[in-house]
Write a protein that holds these residues in place. Structure first.
Motif, PDB file in Angstrom:
ATOM      1  N   ASP A  62       0.878  -1.167   0.000  1.00  0.00           N
ATOM      2  CA  ASP A  62       0.000   0.000   0.000  1.00  0.00           C
ATOM      3  C   ASP A  62       0.919   1.221   0.000  1.00  0.00           C
ATOM      4  OD1 ASP A  62      -1.556   2.177   0.689  1.00  0.00           O
ATOM      5  OD2 ASP A  62      -2.554   1.203   2.377  1.00  0.00           O
ATOM      6  N   ALA A  63       0.952   1.929  -1.126  1.00  0.00           N
ATOM      7  CA  ALA A  63       1.877   3.065  -1.278  1.00  0.00           C
ATOM      8  C   ALA A  63       1.153   4.402  -1.235  1.00  0.00           C
ATOM      9  CB  ALA A  63       2.656   2.927  -2.579  1.00  0.00           C
ATOM     10  N   ALA A  64      -0.020   4.438  -0.608  1.00  0.00           N
ATOM     11  CA  ALA A  64      -0.829   5.660  -0.600  1.00  0.00           C
ATOM     12  C   ALA A  64      -0.063   6.867  -0.065  1.00  0.00           C
ATOM     13  CB  ALA A  64      -2.106   5.438   0.210  1.00  0.00           C
ATOM     14  N   GLN A  65       0.723   6.667   0.997  1.00  0.00           N
ATOM     15  CA  GLN A  65       1.445   7.795   1.590  1.00  0.00           C
ATOM     16  C   GLN A  65       2.786   8.060   0.922  1.00  0.00           C
ATOM     17  OE1 GLN A  65       0.329   9.912   3.839  1.00  0.00           O
ATOM     18  NE2 GLN A  65      -1.587   8.850   4.277  1.00  0.00           N
ATOM     19  N   ALA A  66       3.359   7.055   0.298  1.00  0.00           N
ATOM     20  CA  ALA A  66       4.712   7.184  -0.254  1.00  0.00           C
ATOM     21  C   ALA A  66       4.749   7.736  -1.668  1.00  0.00           C
ATOM     22  CB  ALA A  66       5.402   5.822  -0.226  1.00  0.00           C
ATOM     23  N   LEU A  67       3.724   7.453  -2.456  1.00  0.00           N
ATOM     24  CA  LEU A  67       3.768   7.818  -3.871  1.00  0.00           C
ATOM     25  C   LEU A  67       3.877   9.335  -4.040  1.00  0.00           C
ATOM     26  CD1 LEU A  67       3.682   6.390  -6.623  1.00  0.00           C
ATOM     27  CD2 LEU A  67       1.255   6.951  -6.735  1.00  0.00           C
ATOM     28  N   GLY A  68       4.846   9.761  -4.820  1.00  0.00           N
ATOM     29  CA  GLY A  68       5.082  11.177  -5.026  1.00  0.00           C
ATOM     30  C   GLY A  68       6.056  11.772  -4.026  1.00  0.00           C
ATOM     31  N   LYS A  69       6.337  11.035  -2.942  1.00  0.00           N
ATOM     32  CA  LYS A  69       7.278  11.496  -1.917  1.00  0.00           C
ATOM     33  C   LYS A  69       8.583  10.700  -1.967  1.00  0.00           C
ATOM     34  CE  LYS A  69       3.633  13.728  -0.261  1.00  0.00           C
ATOM     35  NZ  LYS A  69       2.525  12.987  -0.878  1.00  0.00           N
ATOM     36  N   ILE A  70       8.464   9.422  -2.309  1.00  0.00           N
ATOM     37  CA  ILE A  70       9.606   8.521  -2.419  1.00  0.00           C
ATOM     38  C   ILE A  70       9.655   7.989  -3.848  1.00  0.00           C
ATOM     39  CG2 ILE A  70      10.681   6.399  -1.553  1.00  0.00           C
ATOM     40  CD1 ILE A  70      10.492   8.606   0.539  1.00  0.00           C
ATOM     41  N   TYR A  71      10.836   7.917  -4.422  1.00  0.00           N
ATOM     42  CA  TYR A  71      10.994   7.388  -5.771  1.00  0.00           C
ATOM     43  C   TYR A  71      10.625   5.904  -5.774  1.00  0.00           C
ATOM     44  CZ  TYR A  71      13.320   5.952 -10.104  1.00  0.00           C
ATOM     45  OH  TYR A  71      13.600   5.438 -11.338  1.00  0.00           O
TER      46      TYR A  71
ATOM     47  N   GLY B 157      10.878  -5.038  -6.731  1.00  0.00           N
ATOM     48  CA  GLY B 157      10.300  -6.375  -6.710  1.00  0.00           C
ATOM     49  C   GLY B 157       8.852  -6.408  -6.288  1.00  0.00           C
ATOM     50  N   ILE B 158       8.128  -5.332  -6.583  1.00  0.00           N
ATOM     51  CA  ILE B 158       6.719  -5.218  -6.182  1.00  0.00           C
ATOM     52  C   ILE B 158       5.810  -5.845  -7.238  1.00  0.00           C
ATOM     53  CG2 ILE B 158       4.850  -3.584  -5.699  1.00  0.00           C
ATOM     54  CD1 ILE B 158       7.073  -1.600  -4.765  1.00  0.00           C
ATOM     55  N   ASP B 159       4.861  -6.671  -6.800  1.00  0.00           N
ATOM     56  CA  ASP B 159       3.906  -7.305  -7.711  1.00  0.00           C
ATOM     57  C   ASP B 159       2.570  -6.578  -7.754  1.00  0.00           C
ATOM     58  OD1 ASP B 159       5.478  -9.641  -8.530  1.00  0.00           O
ATOM     59  OD2 ASP B 159       5.277 -10.273  -6.443  1.00  0.00           O
ATOM     60  N   LEU B 160       2.175  -6.001  -6.625  1.00  0.00           N
ATOM     61  CA  LEU B 160       0.909  -5.292  -6.508  1.00  0.00           C
ATOM     62  C   LEU B 160       1.144  -4.024  -5.694  1.00  0.00           C
ATOM     63  CD1 LEU B 160      -1.130  -8.455  -5.500  1.00  0.00           C
ATOM     64  CD2 LEU B 160      -1.594  -7.169  -7.587  1.00  0.00           C
ATOM     65  N   LEU B 161       0.551  -2.915  -6.134  1.00  0.00           N
ATOM     66  CA  LEU B 161       0.732  -1.643  -5.435  1.00  0.00           C
ATOM     67  C   LEU B 161      -0.533  -0.811  -5.565  1.00  0.00           C
ATOM     68  CD1 LEU B 161       3.774   0.741  -5.477  1.00  0.00           C
ATOM     69  CD2 LEU B 161       1.560   1.612  -6.255  1.00  0.00           C
ATOM     70  N   SER B 162      -0.933  -0.184  -4.471  1.00  0.00           N
ATOM     71  CA  SER B 162      -2.139   0.653  -4.482  1.00  0.00           C
ATOM     72  C   SER B 162      -1.811   2.081  -4.084  1.00  0.00           C
ATOM     73  CB  SER B 162      -3.193   0.094  -3.517  1.00  0.00           C
ATOM     74  OG  SER B 162      -2.696   0.099  -2.188  1.00  0.00           O
ATOM     75  N   ALA B 163      -2.643   3.021  -4.553  1.00  0.00           N
ATOM     76  CA  ALA B 163      -2.452   4.430  -4.195  1.00  0.00           C
ATOM     77  C   ALA B 163      -3.735   5.200  -4.468  1.00  0.00           C
ATOM     78  CB  ALA B 163      -1.286   5.042  -4.967  1.00  0.00           C
ATOM     79  N   SER B 164      -3.822   6.399  -3.873  1.00  0.00           N
ATOM     80  CA  SER B 164      -4.973   7.291  -4.036  1.00  0.00           C
ATOM     81  C   SER B 164      -4.506   8.648  -4.537  1.00  0.00           C
ATOM     82  CB  SER B 164      -5.701   7.487  -2.698  1.00  0.00           C
ATOM     83  OG  SER B 164      -6.267   6.289  -2.227  1.00  0.00           O
TER      84      SER B 164
END
Length: 406
Positions: A177-186, A193-200
């Motif tokens: 779950d990358a909701a908080q990280a996306l746009g803040k961490i590359y 090695g991520i197979d599934l990732l979610s974000a808002s």
């Protein structure tokens, strides 16, 4: 005298970027077609906008656009993964997650306890999963490891690349779950090695009510039973008329943070550090919860030698996050006296429920620190002047109330 409002609750949601709103508006009016309408120009126009947005989202996490499934946000995506995986298996599978996951992951796991078993890993004092404990939790039927990229309260960043490597070695699906990280961490999903990732979208300058799920289509072990039946949109993963304006907003926000990553990273990093130093310098009985900010020294020292993308990987805490306890005072005492400053005492998704933060409980904090905890999140539209004003107002209140008194 009325003070200017200062928004420092950017973990809960962010202000929609002006560029995002401008891109969305035509799709409410003259470009209002249904993306599934294939017989006329209105539908083609909407479909084209959807695919452009899909490409922009894919570029942000460095993957193929065909791996992106649009949803209403990370909560829906998380439910699709957890419930969809459990329901697609003809045997009882085992899922590993952590004690500090977002409520939607924990509740989804509980709801499928009859069709899958799960293990919630503890975290250390900084809110980080220990790799040895994770390795020891793996069972022969472990099908999924679901560990959030970064925590929504204390900002702790997990060892995602190490987890991804372990999952590949053990042939286990890795979901984050990358909701908080996306746009803040590359984020490069293949590199991690991520197979599934979610974000808002609304966590990084986009509109509310739209997000996505990344699915690594090369991993043939991934089988998810759809949770929404209907017209088979999004390759059958998510039925329902596509939210064209929202998806356009998501795509635009993705493009902006991708193109402006370096400027945004340093903007958030510097404002957060200024606020932290200002609060700590005034001896107001404040303690930091979660990862140390001293780790950020390595980021500053390497600023000239490394890109912001690479530097973001060195962090243990999100660059815009600050989580503190204010001594013997209740957080509510502070909030009631600085009503012009938007802060929170925990996750916005559970702030209306009178329960103790499960994240802070997992850290082993005592009641005093939990009840006095304050979450602060700086954002794109915050200014240096606002941080100075917020620092002054917060410390003035804490000194007046005597937060460091025994």
């Amino acid at each position: 005298m009325n003070k200017n409002r200062i928004y420092l609750d950017n973990h809960a949601t962010t202000r929609v970027r002006f560029e995002v709103l401008e891109a969305m508006l035509p799709y409410f009016t003259e470009k209002f077609g249904n993306a599934s309408s294939s017989t006329h120009q209105f539908g083609w126009e909407a479909k084209s906008a959807i695919e452009e947005a899909r490409s922009n989202v894919a570029a942000l996490i460095h993957t193929d656009p065909n791996n992106i499934v649009f949803t209403s946000g990370a909560t829906e995506s998380n439910n699709l993964v957890i419930k969809g995986l459990c329901e697609s298996s003809n045997k009882k599978v085992h899922i590993i997650s952590s004690a500090i996951e977002h409520d939607c992951v924990l509740e989804a796991l509980k709801s499928r306890k009859n069709s899958c078993e799960y293990t919630l890993l503890p975290v250390n004092s900084e809110g980080i999963v220990e790799m040895d404990i994770l390795k020891n939790a793996i069972k022969p039927n472990t099908a999924l490891i679901s560990i959030m990229f970064a925590n929504n309260e204390i900002g702790s960043i997990q060892p995602i690349k190490k987890i991804g490597k372990l999952c590949k070695e053990k042939n286990i699906i890795f979901y984050t779950d990358a909701a908080q990280a996306l746009g803040k961490i590359y984020i490069d999903v293949d590199d991690y090695g991520i197979d599934l990732l979610s974000a808002s979208a609304h966590k990084f300058g986009g509109p509310k009510g739209v997000g996505f799920l990344y699915i690594n289509r090369r991993n043939k072990n991934i089988k998810l039973t759809t949770q929404m039946s209907g017209g088979h949109q999004e390759n059958g993963y998510r039925s329902g008329t596509l939210n064209v304006p929202g998806i356009v907003g998501l795509g635009t926000a993705s493009k902006l943070v991708n193109e402006q990553f370096s400027d945004e990273f340093w903007h958030l990093f510097n404002l957060r550090n200024k606020l932290f130093k200002g609060l700590m310098a005034n001896n107001t009985g404040i303690t930091l919860n979660g990862p140390s900010i001293d780790n950020d020294k390595s980021v500053i020292e390497n600023k000239k030698n490394m890109s912001a993308e690479e530097l973001s990987k060195l962090l243990k805490r999100l660059p815009h996050n600050l989580h503190i306890s204010i001594g013997k005072l209740q957080a509510a005492d502070l909030f009631s006296r600085v009503k012009h400053i938007a802060m929170s005492s925990g996750s916005a998704c559970s702030s209306n429920v009178a329960t103790t933060s499960h994240v802070l409980e997992a850290l082993g904090l005592d009641d005093e620190r939990v009840n006095s905890s304050v979450r602060i999140g700086v954002g794109h539209y915050n200014t240096d002047e606002e941080i100075s004003e917020a620092t002054l107002d917060i410390t003035s209140v804490l000194k007046a109330l005597g937060s460091n008194n025994a």
